[in-house]
Structures are given as C-alpha cells and as structure tokens.
Design a protein around this motif. Structure first.
Motif, PDB file in Angstrom:
ATOM      1  N   UNK A 205      29.051  50.243  36.160  1.00 26.51           N
ATOM      2  CA  UNK A 205      30.164  51.165  35.936  1.00 26.51           C
ATOM      3  C   UNK A 205      31.124  51.110  37.110  1.00 26.51           C
ATOM      4  N   UNK A 206      32.364  51.476  36.835  1.00 24.88           N
ATOM      5  CA  UNK A 206      33.329  51.702  37.909  1.00 24.88           C
ATOM      6  C   UNK A 206      33.136  53.141  38.369  1.00 24.88           C
ATOM      7  N   UNK A 207      32.687  53.325  39.582  1.00 29.31           N
ATOM      8  CA  UNK A 207      32.360  54.663  40.068  1.00 29.31           C
ATOM      9  C   UNK A 207      33.585  55.394  40.593  1.00 29.31           C
ATOM     10  N   UNK A 208      34.405  54.677  41.289  1.00 27.88           N
ATOM     11  CA  UNK A 208      35.607  55.285  41.864  1.00 27.88           C
ATOM     12  C   UNK A 208      36.785  54.351  41.622  1.00 27.88           C
ATOM     13  N   UNK A 209      37.874  54.916  41.137  1.00 30.86           N
ATOM     14  CA  UNK A 209      39.086  54.127  40.929  1.00 30.86           C
ATOM     15  C   UNK A 209      40.261  55.015  41.324  1.00 30.86           C
ATOM     16  N   UNK A 210      40.883  54.709  42.425  1.00 32.18           N
ATOM     17  CA  UNK A 210      41.992  55.521  42.930  1.00 32.18           C
ATOM     18  C   UNK A 210      43.235  54.638  43.015  1.00 32.18           C
ATOM     19  N   UNK A 211      44.266  55.054  42.308  1.00 28.71           N
ATOM     20  CA  UNK A 211      45.522  54.296  42.329  1.00 28.71           C
ATOM     21  C   UNK A 211      46.646  55.186  42.815  1.00 28.71           C
ATOM     22  N   UNK A 212      47.373  54.674  43.730  1.00 29.08           N
ATOM     23  CA  UNK A 212      48.491  55.431  44.267  1.00 29.08           C
ATOM     24  C   UNK A 212      49.544  54.433  44.704  1.00 29.08           C
ATOM     25  N   UNK A 213      50.750  54.749  44.457  1.00 25.85           N
ATOM     26  CA  UNK A 213      51.908  53.939  44.797  1.00 25.85           C
ATOM     27  C   UNK A 213      51.591  52.671  45.601  1.00 25.85           C
TER      28      UNK A 213
ATOM     29  N   UNK B 242      45.385  50.492  45.628  1.00 29.56           N
ATOM     30  CA  UNK B 242      44.293  50.796  44.711  1.00 29.56           C
ATOM     31  C   UNK B 242      42.956  50.597  45.420  1.00 29.56           C
TER      32      UNK B 242
ATOM     33  N   UNK C   7      38.844  50.575  44.528  1.00 29.71           N
ATOM     34  CA  UNK C   7      37.921  50.582  43.394  1.00 29.71           C
ATOM     35  C   UNK C   7      36.513  50.292  43.897  1.00 29.71           C
TER      36      UNK C   7
END
Lengths: 192, 155
Positions: B97-105, B108, B110
């Motif tokens: 699984x993808x546990x953490x995915x943070x995208x910001x300007x 990213x 992951x």
C-alpha cells in the motif's frame, strides 16, 4: 481554518492516533486520513495505515498527548465530566433530531439514527461544515470512566466500527476526511 | 587406491562440500537480504547525482556492528524505540500500500510498501531522492533499536 474547524480537526486527529491495541482481528482494518487544500497550489495529503500499526505506535503517541481532562473546542473548554453528562443524555434519547443550536452564524445539529450519533456543524452561512458520524459504542469507549479520555478503549471499539466515513470537515479552503475501511485505497487518480 | 590417497580424496571432497555449502549460504543470504538503493539528484550548477546500490546483507551487517544507541535514560526515547520495533513487525505483514502521499506545489513525498520493500520517494521541482530498502533490513534495525529500549536504564 477557523478555530472551530481546527478544534474538530484536533479531535479527529486524536481519534485517529488513538488506534486500537494490537490484536489479530484488527490486522485487516485500515484508517484513512485525507486532507485537500483548495486551489492549484493547495496541499493534498493521503495517509492510510492499518489500525494494528497505529496501535503499535501508541506508546509514543500517548507520551506526546497532553490530555488533561479537557478538550479545547475553540472558544470554550469542555470538561470530560460535562461531555459524559451530555453523552449520557444523547445516548438515552430515542432516535431523531433532538438538538439544534443556532448561535450567530453557527448552527449545530445533533441527531441519532440506528445507533449512530450524527453531529453536523455549519458556520459562516454554510461555507464551513463539520460532519461527524459517531457509533454509540465508540463514544462510550472514548469517554470511558477514567479521569482522562480513554484512547486504548476507543481503539478497541474502533475495530468493530462498520466501514465508512467517520469525520468530514469542510471549510473555506480545505477538506478533511477520516474513514475506516477493510483495505488500503489505491493512489488517487489525480495524483501526478 | 591406497589409504593415503583415500584420505586425501576425502579431505578434498570435504573441503569442496564445505566450500559449496558456504557459497550456497552466502548466495542465499545475499539474495534474501535484497538490495538497498539510494539515489539522489540535485539539479543546478553545483548539483549532484548519487546512486548507491548495495546488497541488503551488507546493510544488515553494518546494523549489527553499530553500537547500541545510548538513549536509555530517556523514557520517551525508550517508548519510541519499542514502538518502532513493533511497527516494523506490522510493516512486514501488512499488504502492499501507499502509506503516505503528500503533494504540494511542485513537491511530492510518497512512502510505499511494495513487495517486501519500503520505498520512499521525494520529488521537488528539479531534485529528487529515491530510497528503496528491504523491509527485512528495516525490521533488523528496528529489532536492534527495540533491544536498546529493553535494556534497563542506568541509575
């Protein structure tokens, strides 16, 4: 985010962090947190972890939690005893819509249907909205009988909560969703 | 065949069997340890490109040889170390699984568990970092940290 929204978000975060104690039966349950900030440059956050893993991290999380018997709901502190008293009244009431509070631009509605308490809060003409779906056993466990909020009991109860959305927070510039499920979610399609 | 020749043949065969066994064990350990990969790309005039790929068994050996962390007097650190050990066990048994995915300007982060590996990917506009570690190594490290947490605190 407004103070009200922040307050509910903190409660939601504490709820998520307080995952159940390790047990074989919760190995397949996942808790998901999604935060979407509006706008082209807004952050998008997806976190999903098995309940069993969160419970493994409980010793660390508990050490960082400053739960002294009061929760800060924006403008006023509510003691656990007050919350227990409110909860007792809610729990013993029949199904239906039985609390509606309008205070300035803010409206709070509390209803109970099928063993689930629904708390809907709107503010600023509906632009900020908090929706909570609280199964009765979950809140029972959370408030517990101790001097502080009973996170381990909450986590035990969380294992038996049906899959679905627990908390949704919508405000002017962000959305927060917390839900529980039996499997991890795939990466969102809008992800690059 | 004389007795001396038989003895020599037995010694040669014994050494060959031992060598083959050792080689087989080493190959298994090499294979089971997986591969650790760390890749870093920093753009710009002073940018760098680093790509390190090594057998996980070497990382495991390095972890084993490192001294145990001295955090024994800090209760929070002890709790954290114990929790890390337990979380690593969960990591090994959970489905991919993808546990953490943070995208910001423009950026990213992951964190993903995939096929017995922990993948950490950080993307900035022009820079990136990839870390690919076998979960076996993560557990190995976590076990060591967990052991540190169980050692009685100094008085």
């Amino acid at each position: 985010m407004t103070r009200l929204t922040r307050g509910w978000t903190v409660v939601a975060a504490l709820w998520v962090m307080g995952a159940p104690a390790p047990a074989a039966s919760d190995a397949g349950r996942w808790i998901h947190v999604r935060v979407d900030e509006d706008g082209a440059h807004g952050a998008k956050v997806d976190v999903q972890v098995p309940l069993s893993m969160v419970s493994s991290l409980m010793p660390t999380l508990k050490a960082k939690m400053d739960v002294d018997g009061k929760l800060d709901f924006g403008s006023s502190d509510v003691s656990i005893d007050d919350m227990r008293a409110y909860w007792k009244a809610v729990k013993e009431a029949k199904d239906g819509n039985y609390v509606t509070v309008r205070d300035g631009s803010q409206t709070v509605r509390i209803s109970k249907r099928g063993g689930v308490v629904h708390v809907d809060t709107t503010d600023h003409g509906g632009s900020e909205k908090v929706t909570m779906r609280l199964p009765v056993p979950l809140v029972d466990a959370f408030l517990g009988q101790k001097d502080t909020l009973d996170f381990p009991a909450l986590l035990d109860a969380l294992r038996d909560v049906p899959s679905g959305e627990l908390i949704a927070v919508d405000d002017d510039d962000s959305k927060v969703r917390i839900w529980i499920d039996d499997r991890p979610s795939p990466v969102r399609e809008d992800a690059p | 065949m004389r007795a001396g020749e038989r003895l020599a043949l037995a010694i040669v065969l014994g050494v060959a069997v031992l060598a083959a066994g050792a080689a087989g064990a080493a190959t298994y350990a090499w294979h089971a340890g997986g591969t650790v990969r760390v890749a870093v790309h920093a753009a710009g005039p002073d940018g760098t490109d680093v790509n390190v790929q090594m057998p996980g068994v070497l990382l495991n050996a390095a972890i084993a040889l490192c001294p145990t962390p001295q955090v024994l007097d800090d209760p929070q650190a002890r709790a954290a170390l114990a929790a890390v050990g337990s979380a690593a066990d969960q990591l090994a048994t959970m489905p991919d699984a993808v546990l953490v995915d943070v995208r910001e300007e423009g950026s990213r982060v992951r964190v993903e568990k995939s096929g017995g590996r922990l993948l950490i990917r950080v993307r900035e506009t022009r820079d990136w970092v990839d870390i690919d570690v076998p979960i076996r190594s993560v557990r190995f490290l976590a076990e060591k940290l967990g052991r540190a947490a169980r050692v009685p605190a100094a008085v």
